[in-house]
Motif scaffolding. Sequence first.
Motif, PDB file in Angstrom:
ATOM      1  N   SER A  44      -3.503  -0.741  -0.904  1.00 47.71           N
ATOM      2  CA  SER A  44      -2.673  -0.406   0.255  1.00 47.71           C
ATOM      3  C   SER A  44      -3.162   0.797   1.047  1.00 47.71           C
ATOM      4  O   SER A  44      -2.596   1.117   2.093  1.00 47.71           O
ATOM      5  N   SER A 308       4.843  -2.268  -5.020  1.00 43.30           N
ATOM      6  CA  SER A 308       4.767  -1.239  -3.975  1.00 43.30           C
ATOM      7  C   SER A 308       6.074  -0.454  -3.900  1.00 43.30           C
ATOM      8  O   SER A 308       6.704  -0.355  -2.856  1.00 43.30           O
ATOM      9  N   LEU A 329       8.833   2.238   7.090  1.00 44.27           N
ATOM     10  CA  LEU A 329       8.140   1.177   6.359  1.00 44.27           C
ATOM     11  C   LEU A 329       9.021  -0.052   6.161  1.00 44.27           C
ATOM     12  O   LEU A 329       8.529  -1.183   6.077  1.00 44.27           O
ATOM     13  N   ASN A 334       7.031  -3.958  10.053  1.00 41.90           N
ATOM     14  CA  ASN A 334       6.140  -3.277   9.123  1.00 41.90           C
ATOM     15  C   ASN A 334       6.128  -3.957   7.752  1.00 41.90           C
ATOM     16  O   ASN A 334       5.082  -4.038   7.099  1.00 41.90           O
ATOM     17  N   TYR A 338       2.853  -5.533   6.097  1.00 41.12           N
ATOM     18  CA  TYR A 338       2.488  -5.158   4.732  1.00 41.12           C
ATOM     19  C   TYR A 338       2.307  -6.400   3.869  1.00 41.12           C
ATOM     20  O   TYR A 338       1.321  -6.555   3.149  1.00 41.12           O
TER      21      TYR A 338
END
Length: 420
Positions: A44, A308, A329, A334, A338
């Motif tokens: 990431s 995550s 996030l 987003n 991701y």
Amino acid sequence: MKRLGKISVLTGVALLALSLTGCGATGNKNSSKEVKFFNGKTESVELMDDLIEEFNSKNKDFKVVQEFQKDASSALQTKFASGDVPDIVSADITQDYIDNDLFLDLSKEDFWDNVDPSIKEMVTDVKSNKQFKVALAKSIGGVFYNKDIISEVKTDTWENFVSSIKTNKKDVTPMFLGGKDSWTLGQLMEFWGHGLVKQDYSIVEAKKYFIDNDQDVLKFAKNDGPIGVFAQRIESMKKDGIINENAATASYDDQIANFASGKVACIPQGIWAVSLIKEKNPDMNIGFAAFAPMEDGKKPVVLSAEDSTLGIPAKSKNQDGAKAFIKFLLEKENLKKYSETLHLPSAYSDVDSKWIDNPEEYESVIKDSVPVGFTVFPSGFSGDDSGRYVQAFLSGQYKTANDFVKAYSDAWNKAWDDSK
């Protein structure tokens, strides 16, 4: 190797409190805009750099700075002990960190709308029933194989599994391990060794047995227990040339590169590895299978868990900035970015993500296998530490599987005792 039990954790916190008092700072007050983001997730890092840049350009109140550490568990222990506490942690938030009040309770934050109920259950602390971390995605883990080299990975028995990954090609390794990065071997123990225990219970039940270190259930010290079975199978795979000769010294990058280039039939990994494989070989025909049972009478297992995760240390100097970045996030676009970039299913049900080309294959494997979660490690014996013992075993530091069992179980039990 430095181990961080309850006493050393609290000592580190005390030192931090003194340093804050000396500076005239208390609680969440922080004159700096800087938000320290500590990340232990290799895959990431580049995406987080992009997201951080976007956040910083839009938000003038805070500036997020990323720090990445491969050996994140050990590095985080050192940070807590020294007082260099991050504002956000994306790494293993162990049970005794939570027990010692080192992370904020996030239960009442507005992070939970549309989260997958199973993911919320997985990130919920079984002792307090509170959430101290939030997940961006879901994890899936098993055996990834090259469909152009082997047509099927059999997972009904160990013997059939080993037979199915062999090839007639001398230049192709059946299974490649990247043991230099100890976490890769730690997760191997989680899913294959510890998985022998986990599959007999629900994810929540299994988590409780690990937290309580219930050795009547875990049986770690028994030579015919799960650690012993794991050691015997690994020893046999090494002897028979099923795994690479340099399994203890090859890196995770080597594992990905060799698999992507067609030199390896399969690798035991998590779905997070797919993004790196696809970077090197976008057209690779990747298959997915469960972890075959190492012990007769057991079932194949797959990892199906949170991924995550983000937590905020209680002694963070910039909690407002940490919460602002997490909210950023969790914005739908987003989360989608991701999910699709890292080829991970989103942890949020309202995110329409094309995370992989063949999701039905993964869903089918999960349906036909026993889903297991991540191991709950004591902070003095992390997944990295677990992997280091496997690494030592592969490199010949233990003469027999029984020697490995004793060393592993002694270290595990001591870590849990020290955490009390």
